[in-house]
Design a protein around this motif. Structure first.
Motif, PDB file in Angstrom:
ATOM      1  N   GLN A 161      64.290 -79.275  29.259  1.00 11.08           N
ATOM      2  CA  GLN A 161      64.320 -80.729  29.190  1.00 11.08           C
ATOM      3  C   GLN A 161      65.275 -81.317  30.224  1.00 11.08           C
ATOM      4  O   GLN A 161      64.941 -82.266  30.943  1.00 11.08           O
ATOM      5  CB  GLN A 161      64.739 -81.183  27.790  1.00 11.08           C
ATOM      6  N   HIS A 162      66.482 -80.768  30.314  1.00  6.09           N
ATOM      7  CA  HIS A 162      67.465 -81.307  31.248  1.00  6.09           C
ATOM      8  C   HIS A 162      66.985 -81.195  32.695  1.00  6.09           C
ATOM      9  O   HIS A 162      67.096 -82.144  33.476  1.00  6.09           O
ATOM     10  CB  HIS A 162      68.789 -80.564  31.094  1.00  6.09           C
ATOM     11  N   ILE A 163      66.467 -80.020  33.060  1.00  5.48           N
ATOM     12  CA  ILE A 163      66.029 -79.811  34.441  1.00  5.48           C
ATOM     13  C   ILE A 163      64.797 -80.661  34.750  1.00  5.48           C
ATOM     14  O   ILE A 163      64.698 -81.266  35.829  1.00  5.48           O
ATOM     15  CB  ILE A 163      65.751 -78.322  34.691  1.00  5.48           C
ATOM     16  N   ALA A 164      63.871 -80.724  33.812  1.00  2.90           N
ATOM     17  CA  ALA A 164      62.653 -81.509  34.029  1.00  2.90           C
ATOM     18  C   ALA A 164      62.971 -82.987  34.234  1.00  2.90           C
ATOM     19  O   ALA A 164      62.421 -83.638  35.137  1.00  2.90           O
ATOM     20  CB  ALA A 164      61.691 -81.327  32.857  1.00  2.90           C
ATOM     21  N   LYS A 165      63.861 -83.531  33.425  1.00  4.46           N
ATOM     22  CA  LYS A 165      64.234 -84.936  33.596  1.00  4.46           C
ATOM     23  C   LYS A 165      64.941 -85.149  34.930  1.00  4.46           C
ATOM     24  O   LYS A 165      64.719 -86.151  35.621  1.00  4.46           O
ATOM     25  CB  LYS A 165      65.124 -85.400  32.441  1.00  4.46           C
ATOM     26  N   HIS A 166      65.791 -84.206  35.325  1.00  7.87           N
ATOM     27  CA  HIS A 166      66.468 -84.291  36.626  1.00  7.87           C
ATOM     28  C   HIS A 166      65.454 -84.309  37.770  1.00  7.87           C
ATOM     29  O   HIS A 166      65.659 -85.013  38.773  1.00  7.87           O
ATOM     30  CB  HIS A 166      67.423 -83.103  36.782  1.00  7.87           C
TER      31      HIS A 166
END
Length: 330
Positions: A161-166
């Protein structure tokens, strides 16, 4: 001398026992690290129960732990870019000994962490590298695409989730009822409660009938068939676990019917990347720790002293954890 917690025999968490060991010296291309923290992974519990696939079970007694963080105390020949005293994080193979004070790790799998907290750093390598590799190297994740994240409240799911949003993706998280709020807090654009909602129907509704570009799936079982139905044209599902058993279905009945969408099914074991492309792995490891330093990755950790390794295994197997369990090592 060093000490470690080892699996003395297959069984319940109580088979984990503290032992003393001699400290070995690193060979060429290796680094000796004095661990200050080691993370707990499902593979540790599988080994402890004696349930590894045939041919993959290590000999007992065995010190589990495939990732950690600490200080470099010795260097083998031909190691470049690291020095004694460096604060580092690492990822290693089965047998790396993260549940102990010392580990010898190949230098491509070690990265500097600056002033980052050891407990936080130990929680990152396996989960973040798994997430980053699947999204970027296998999934060609780019801004404007969408991703369905199964088990989105787990350690890997959180990092996805964190990487995808970034990277600018739209994130659809699938979680159980009690973890809906957690998934929202991690930045998911939409959260599906798989216990009360049909995931496939909700995905198609949320994407206005187009489907998702990517699905990150550690569940397998019946979920692969649903994922194939909900992929957008040219979409990809990446299977990285079998929490519900092997994928159910056939090529003829389930995959071939999606032929005109040109979809792809990938399987991903991070150790394939680890073993075959060490230089690229090292570069990506540095990248994910840069993301951690920037605050883009926000691992949710629970820390226990290494003397409570058995309790950590109990919690993990009971599904009582959110994020990552870390063992602090005095």
């Amino acid at each position: 001398m060093s000490y470690a917690v080892e699996i003395t025999q297959s069984g319940d968490p109580e088979v984990l026992k503290k032992v003393t060991r001699a400290i070995d010296q690193p060979g060429a291309g290796e680094v000796l690290i004095r661990n200050h923290a080691g993370a707990v992974n499902f593979i540790d519990t599988i080994i402890r129960r004696g349930e590894m696939p045939e041919g993959m079970m290590p000999e007992l007694p065995h010190v589990p732990g495939v990732e950690g963080a600490g200080t470099v105390v010795a260097l083998g020949d031909a190691v470049r870019g690291l020095a004694i005293g460096d604060r580092v994080a690492w990822m290693g193979p089965i047998g790396a000994g993260g549940y102990g004070t010392h580990s010898i790790i190949g230098s491509p799998y070690v990265t500097k962490i600056g002033a980052l907290d050891f407990n936080l750093a130990a929680a990152v390598p396996v989960n973040a590298m798994t997430a980053y590799h699947m999204l970027v190297n296998l999934g060609d994740a780019t801004a404007g695409k969408s991703v369905l994240v199964h088990a989105a409240a787990g350690g890997v799911g959180t990092m996805i989730q964190h990487i995808a949003k970034h990277l600018g993706l739209t994130v659809i998280a699938s979680v159980s009822t009690e973890k809906v709020d957690y998934a929202k807090e991690q930045g998911a654009d939409y959260v599906i409660d798989y216990k009360s909602e049909d995931v496939a129907s909700r995905v198609m509704a949320l994407t206005h009938g187009k489907g998702v570009d990517l699905s990150m799936n550690p569940i397998s079982g019946e979920t692969l068939k649903a994922d194939l139905e909900t992929l957008a044209p040219l979409g990809t599902v990446v299977i990285f676990g079998f929490l519900a058993g092997a994928p159910v279905g056939t090529f003829g009945d389930d995959l071939a019917k999606q032929f005109q969408k040109s979809v792809a099914v990938r399987v991903s074991d991070i150790y394939t990347y680890f073993g075959n492309q060490p230089e690229a792995f090292n570069a990506d490891l540095a990248t994910v720790f840069d993301l951690l330093g920037q605050g883009i990755l926000r691992p949710q950790i629970t820390t226990l002293p290494i003397a409570q390794a058995a309790e950590a295994h109990r919690r993990l197997e009971a599904g009582e954890t959110t994020g990552k369990l870390v063992l602090s090592i005095d």
